[in-house]
Scaffold this active site. Sequence first.
Site, PDB file in Angstrom:
ATOM      1  N   ARG A 159       0.830  -1.213   0.000  1.00 48.52           N
ATOM      2  CA  ARG A 159       0.000   0.000   0.000  1.00 48.52           C
ATOM      3  C   ARG A 159       0.863   1.261   0.000  1.00 48.52           C
ATOM      4  NH1 ARG A 159      -3.576  -0.363   4.923  1.00 48.52           N
ATOM      5  NH2 ARG A 159      -1.696  -1.365   5.696  1.00 48.52           N
ATOM      6  N   ASN A 188      -6.159  -2.787   2.279  1.00 50.73           N
ATOM      7  CA  ASN A 188      -6.147  -4.241   2.382  1.00 50.73           C
ATOM      8  C   ASN A 188      -7.573  -4.756   2.397  1.00 50.73           C
ATOM      9  OD1 ASN A 188      -3.358  -4.501   2.549  1.00 50.73           O
ATOM     10  ND2 ASN A 188      -3.334  -4.453   4.778  1.00 50.73           N
TER      11      ASN A 188
END
Length: 96
Positions: free
Chosen positions: A26, A44
């Site tokens: 990320r 996520n």
Amino acid sequence: MSKSAVSPSEARRWYVRGRVQGVGYRDFAQRAAVQLGLTGYARNLDDGRVEVYAVGPPSKLSELAGMLYRGPRWSDVRGIEEQEAAITSYDSFRIR
């Protein structure tokens, strides 16, 4: 006047699978998107994938897609599902 001159932004959503959680994926997506001037988010998912949503010029979205396939050093991207998406306004690119 071409369509790109009227509407320069598009939105895309990617669902990235493989070893993409707990490896800085990320953060990697955020850095890449910010570098390209895109807005959106990376988060996520409960099933182990990472969702990346970005808004910007089509050429920059294509560049981001290539970066997402490579991922950060410790990731192992096994596949990406890409979808066109409705444009939602964000003022930056965030990690959720």
